[in-house]
Scaffold this motif. Structure first.
Motif, PDB file in Angstrom:
ATOM      1  N   GLN A  21       0.839  -1.191   0.000  1.00 49.20           N
ATOM      2  CA  GLN A  21       0.000   0.000   0.000  1.00 49.20           C
ATOM      3  C   GLN A  21       0.874   1.239   0.000  1.00 49.20           C
ATOM      4  O   GLN A  21       1.683   1.434   0.911  1.00 49.20           O
ATOM      5  CB  GLN A  21      -0.942   0.023   1.209  1.00 49.20           C
ATOM      6  N   ASP A  22       0.696   2.086  -1.004  1.00 43.22           N
ATOM      7  CA  ASP A  22       1.357   3.376  -1.051  1.00 43.22           C
ATOM      8  C   ASP A  22       0.490   4.389  -0.313  1.00 43.22           C
ATOM      9  O   ASP A  22      -0.726   4.216  -0.200  1.00 43.22           O
ATOM     10  CB  ASP A  22       1.597   3.788  -2.500  1.00 43.22           C
ATOM     11  N   PRO A  23       1.084   5.484   0.196  1.00 46.27           N
ATOM     12  CA  PRO A  23       0.323   6.445   1.009  1.00 46.27           C
ATOM     13  C   PRO A  23      -0.925   6.958   0.304  1.00 46.27           C
ATOM     14  O   PRO A  23      -0.861   7.415  -0.842  1.00 46.27           O
ATOM     15  CB  PRO A  23       1.336   7.560   1.247  1.00 46.27           C
ATOM     16  N   GLY A  24      -2.066   6.848   0.964  1.00 51.97           N
ATOM     17  CA  GLY A  24      -3.315   7.361   0.421  1.00 51.97           C
ATOM     18  C   GLY A  24      -3.905   6.550  -0.720  1.00 51.97           C
ATOM     19  O   GLY A  24      -4.852   6.996  -1.376  1.00 51.97           O
ATOM     20  N   LYS A  25      -3.372   5.360  -0.954  1.00 58.11           N
ATOM     21  CA  LYS A  25      -3.824   4.543  -2.079  1.00 58.11           C
ATOM     22  C   LYS A  25      -4.463   3.244  -1.599  1.00 58.11           C
ATOM     23  O   LYS A  25      -4.427   2.910  -0.422  1.00 58.11           O
ATOM     24  CB  LYS A  25      -2.630   4.195  -2.985  1.00 58.11           C
ATOM     25  N   GLY A  26      -5.040   2.512  -2.562  1.00 56.36           N
ATOM     26  CA  GLY A  26      -5.574   1.200  -2.255  1.00 56.36           C
ATOM     27  C   GLY A  26      -4.466   0.170  -2.141  1.00 56.36           C
ATOM     28  O   GLY A  26      -3.283   0.487  -2.213  1.00 56.36           O
ATOM     29  N   LEU A  27      -4.868  -1.100  -1.944  1.00 53.05           N
ATOM     30  CA  LEU A  27      -3.907  -2.180  -1.793  1.00 53.05           C
ATOM     31  C   LEU A  27      -3.633  -2.848  -3.129  1.00 53.05           C
ATOM     32  O   LEU A  27      -4.561  -3.062  -3.926  1.00 53.05           O
ATOM     33  CB  LEU A  27      -4.464  -3.238  -0.835  1.00 53.05           C
ATOM     34  N   THR A  28      -2.375  -3.197  -3.340  1.00 54.57           N
ATOM     35  CA  THR A  28      -1.978  -3.948  -4.523  1.00 54.57           C
ATOM     36  C   THR A  28      -1.559  -5.344  -4.091  1.00 54.57           C
ATOM     37  O   THR A  28      -0.681  -5.492  -3.238  1.00 54.57           O
ATOM     38  CB  THR A  28      -0.810  -3.255  -5.249  1.00 54.57           C
ATOM     39  N   SER A  29      -2.181  -6.363  -4.662  1.00 54.53           N
ATOM     40  CA  SER A  29      -1.831  -7.732  -4.318  1.00 54.53           C
ATOM     41  C   SER A  29      -0.463  -8.088  -4.888  1.00 54.53           C
ATOM     42  O   SER A  29      -0.193  -7.866  -6.069  1.00 54.53           O
ATOM     43  CB  SER A  29      -2.892  -8.692  -4.874  1.00 54.53           C
TER      44      SER A  29
END
Lengths: 112, 113
Positions: A38-46
């Protein structure tokens, strides 16, 4: 009730270093385990999903392992880069309804 | 281009108002989920739906409501009964056949004024 713990909470390393992030869980009856970024302020990347019957999964510079008997998973990042800086989250799926229980994450900073 | 969209990106709510967060997916996934993320805490499950017209409470459902009238859509309403709604809300989906890998949207940040 499943509990997921991630250690360390934060990690700072110089560029090029190999590193390991840890995830532990209390109930070994799992369906699968996912690692996310997870990057700041972003959604999750599998990043990687390990099925209950598997021991490890690899994708590029990432390798995730699973040891159900000890309730542990590790995410190994080889040759770290500044672009790897993010929060890494471990999540356990406990059954066929695919509900996830998350750890609080490890904040990784890779310094140029 | 397949994926999950959430809107709006930022949302501001006054005390006592209900607000609805949108989540749409074109991945043909049967299951959809809503999570809440607070600083220093892991993601917590609010509601989930495994099939159209059916949904289940997660760990922190109080003060929230959902509907699942279409496979592609799973809107979340934050009601005035939710005492501390300021948080980052994330929607996810997964296939019911296969590995169960969850895919996430970009999130909505809700702030109560």
């Amino acid at each position: 009730k499943q509990e997921v713990t991630q250690i360390p909470a934060a990690l700072s390393v110089p560029e090029g270093e190999n590193l390991v992030l840890n995830c532990s869980f209390t109930d070994s009856a799992i369906y699968n385990l996912q690692w996310f970024r997870q990057d700041p302020g972003k959604g999750l990347t599998s990043l990687l999903l390990i099925q209950s019957s598997q021991r490890e999964q690899t994708s590029g510079r990432l390798n995730a392992s699973l040891d159900k008997s000890s309730g542990r998973s590790t995410l190994y990042i080889a040759a770290s880069q500044p672009g790897d800086s993010a929060t890494y989250l471990c999540a356990i799926c406990g059954g066929s309804n695919y509900k996830l229980t998350f750890g609080k994450g490890t904040l990784l900073t890779v310094n140029p | 281009d397949g994926g999950i969209t959430q809107s709006p990106k930022y949302l501001f709510r006054k005390e006592g108002q209900n607000v609805t967060l949108s989540c749409e997916q074109n991945l043909n996934h049967d299951a959809m989920y809503w999570y809440r993320q607070d600083p220093g805490q892991g993601l917590r499950l609010i509601y989930y739906s495994q099939i159209v017209n059916d949904f289940q409470k997660g760990d922190i459902a109080e003060g929230y409501s959902v509907s699942r009238e279409k496979k592609e859509s799973f809107p979340l309403t934050v009601t005035s009964a939710q005492k501390n709604p300021t948080a980052f809300y994330l929607c996810a989906s997964s296939s019911q056949t296969g590995l169960g890998e969850q895919f996430f949207g970009p999130g909505t940040r809700l702030t109560v004024l």
